[in-house]
Design an enzyme around this catalytic site. Structure first.
Site, PDB file in Angstrom:
ATOM      1  N   ARG A 155     -16.651   2.825   6.712  1.00 54.44           N
ATOM      2  CA  ARG A 155     -15.582   2.206   5.931  1.00 54.44           C
ATOM      3  C   ARG A 155     -14.345   1.927   6.778  1.00 54.44           C
ATOM      4  O   ARG A 155     -13.677   0.898   6.597  1.00 54.44           O
ATOM      5  CB  ARG A 155     -15.221   3.092   4.736  1.00 54.44           C
ATOM      6  CG  ARG A 155     -16.252   3.061   3.635  1.00 54.44           C
ATOM      7  CD  ARG A 155     -15.903   3.981   2.490  1.00 54.44           C
ATOM      8  NE  ARG A 155     -16.873   3.846   1.409  1.00 54.44           N
ATOM      9  CZ  ARG A 155     -16.738   3.021   0.386  1.00 54.44           C
ATOM     10  NH1 ARG A 155     -15.664   2.275   0.275  1.00 54.44           N
ATOM     11  NH2 ARG A 155     -17.675   2.950  -0.544  1.00 54.44           N
ATOM     12  N   ASP A 197     -12.199  -1.370  -8.194  1.00 53.21           N
ATOM     13  CA  ASP A 197     -12.315  -0.148  -8.991  1.00 53.21           C
ATOM     14  C   ASP A 197     -11.256  -0.039 -10.078  1.00 53.21           C
ATOM     15  O   ASP A 197     -11.428   0.711 -11.032  1.00 53.21           O
ATOM     16  CB  ASP A 197     -12.219   1.081  -8.089  1.00 53.21           C
ATOM     17  CG  ASP A 197     -13.506   1.361  -7.340  1.00 53.21           C
ATOM     18  OD1 ASP A 197     -14.514   0.691  -7.610  1.00 53.21           O
ATOM     19  OD2 ASP A 197     -13.507   2.262  -6.475  1.00 53.21           O
ATOM     20  N   GLU A 244       0.845  -1.192   0.000  1.00 55.89           N
ATOM     21  CA  GLU A 244       0.000   0.000   0.000  1.00 55.89           C
ATOM     22  C   GLU A 244       0.884   1.247   0.000  1.00 55.89           C
ATOM     23  O   GLU A 244       1.861   1.327   0.741  1.00 55.89           O
ATOM     24  CB  GLU A 244      -0.909  -0.014   1.239  1.00 55.89           C
ATOM     25  CG  GLU A 244      -1.543   1.306   1.621  1.00 55.89           C
ATOM     26  CD  GLU A 244      -2.411   1.908   0.537  1.00 55.89           C
ATOM     27  OE1 GLU A 244      -2.437   3.151   0.432  1.00 55.89           O
ATOM     28  OE2 GLU A 244      -3.066   1.146  -0.205  1.00 55.89           O
ATOM     29  N   TYR A 301     -28.224   6.574   6.398  1.00 54.66           N
ATOM     30  CA  TYR A 301     -28.326   5.332   7.160  1.00 54.66           C
ATOM     31  C   TYR A 301     -27.346   5.370   8.327  1.00 54.66           C
ATOM     32  O   TYR A 301     -26.407   6.169   8.351  1.00 54.66           O
ATOM     33  CB  TYR A 301     -28.093   4.096   6.285  1.00 54.66           C
ATOM     34  CG  TYR A 301     -26.810   4.067   5.482  1.00 54.66           C
ATOM     35  CD1 TYR A 301     -25.606   3.635   6.039  1.00 54.66           C
ATOM     36  CD2 TYR A 301     -26.810   4.437   4.138  1.00 54.66           C
ATOM     37  CE1 TYR A 301     -24.444   3.584   5.297  1.00 54.66           C
ATOM     38  CE2 TYR A 301     -25.651   4.385   3.382  1.00 54.66           C
ATOM     39  CZ  TYR A 301     -24.473   3.961   3.964  1.00 54.66           C
ATOM     40  OH  TYR A 301     -23.313   3.904   3.222  1.00 54.66           O
TER      41      TYR A 301
END
Length: 400
Positions: free
Chosen positions: A109, A293, A35, A215
């Site tokens: 997330r 993605d 990463e 939500y």
């Protein structure tokens, strides 16, 4: 000792890269994740995890971790923008779990990232490694990072998002396309909103040229909101800037008091340009492939971006676990199994932009009648092809 004898390097530490790493480790492969950022994190707030993805996460041993922070919404509630009239209400929570075998979750997330990363041995995650390039030698793949580190593996997986350097290396550089929408996103403490009597549902308020979603996340302590507005162009340098809550409040002038109440309680909002890419004909070349993605970026209007990335990782792991001496054959099988399904969802997500934003009039009334009749893609019967899918078992069946 890794039972499959295949080594894999994954580039990208978002939801797709982490879930793929965990699926690959569970399948007995020798996996490392790289990463570029110095710490794992996620831009954005809420994420929806439908049963096709929670099925994968539970099998990876994350059920307990998810239960600590996730919210199980009672229903999907689509409403009219100004008067709040119910257009469709589809049960989730218990009914969806009984029908499809696994829960529907709403999460922050960051909580999902933490759950995934916490299940991966620390020595398998390498932070501060920005990909500079890679070379497929035919016998393996060498990844070169900007910090001077090189890493060899049998397979390289690009899970590095819509700006994917792995994708550019495979198929050439190509700019993402602006979809004509921007999203204001934010979080509001639940304690500020109690007078609004917000149900524990996923509420989608549909109106002319825009829509609003809210939500609960964070174990029910926070309300996540996404306010999507159509606009002609995007001129900012960043895709994610701090926005002015007053701007989004003005954009939703005349909307239902509950929508206005959430926005009035927000201290901040981040503005996010929504981009996607044209569908690819192929995701793989030789020993290098893509997921998430990087190969099928889609609008969030089916709430399937994260779920499809999680599915990708499970199917990729199953294909590589069953691979013969040439991993390229397994990557071709993975692509064959996944591409049609992801491309279908890209198209459905784009179509929902049009459907959600219809101006008041005949087409809008026809849409509302279809929603009330349960004949759209949100009814249980119509969504079964999506939620029943078992990504880890896909290798035994037809492409999705």
């Amino acid at each position: 000792m890794y039972s499959q004898g295949i080594s894999v390097n994954v580039v990208g530490g978002g939801i797709g890269g982490l879930s793929a790493t965990l699926s690959l480790l569970a399948a007995g492969l020798d996996v490392h994740l790289y990463e570029r950022a110095p710490a794992l994190g996620e831009i954005g707030a809420g994420v929806q995890i439908s049963p096709n993805a929670s099925r994968v996460l539970h099998r990876l041993g994350l059920a307990e971790a998810l239960a600590r922070t996730a919210v199980r919404p009672l229903a999907l509630h689509q409403r009219r923008w100004n008067d709040g009239r119910t257009l469709q209400r589809a049960p989730l929570a218990g009914p969806v779990e009984a029908r499809f075998g696994f829960p529907y979750y709403h999460m922050h997330r960051a909580d999902l990232i933490a759950a995934l990363a916490g299940a991966i041995p620390a020595e398998r995650i390498h932070l501060g490694h920005r990909l500079a390039g890679f070379t497929d030698t035919g016998d393996g793949v060498r990844a070169q990072f900007a910090n001077g580190v090189g890493a060899e593996s049998d397979v390289l997986v690009g899970a590095d998002g819509i700006h994917s350097l792995v994708r550019a290396g495979l198929f050439g550089a190509q700019s993402p396309r602006f979809t004509g929408c921007v999203a204001y996103r934010g979080l509001v403490p639940e304690s500020r909103l109690r007078d609004l009597s917000i149900e524990v549902t996923m509420q989608a308020w549909l109106g002319p040229g825009r829509h609003f979603v809210n939500y609960f996340v964070g174990g029910g302590q926070l309300v996540n909101f996404v306010a999507v507005i159509e606009q002609d162009s995007w001129t900012r340098e960043s895709w994610t800037d701090r926005g002015d809550p007053a701007d989004v409040l003005a954009a939703f002038d005349g909307w239902h008091p509950q929508v206005r109440g959430v926005l009035e309680a927000a201290d901040e909002a981040f503005i996010w340009a929504l981009f996607d890419r044209a569908p690819l004909d192929h995701w793989s070349r030789g020993r290098v492939t893509l997921l998430g993605d990087s190969c099928h970026a889609m609008l969030p209007f089916m709430a399937q971006g994260a779920a499809q990335a999680i599915e990708d990782g499970a199917t990729l792991a199953a294909c590589l676990a069953a691979a013969g001496p040439d991993p390229a054959v397994a990557l071709h099988r993975y692509e064959t199994l996944r591409l049609r399904r992801a491309t279908r969802l890209q198209a459905m997500s784009a179509d929902n932009k049009r459907r959600f934003h219809l101006p008041d009039g005949p087409a809008q009334r026809e849409r509302d009648e279809q929603l009330a009749a349960g004949s759209t893609g949100w009814s249980f019967d119509a969504i079964a092809w999506l939620y029943d899918h078992d990504a880890a078992m896909a290798t035994a069946g037809r492409p999705g």
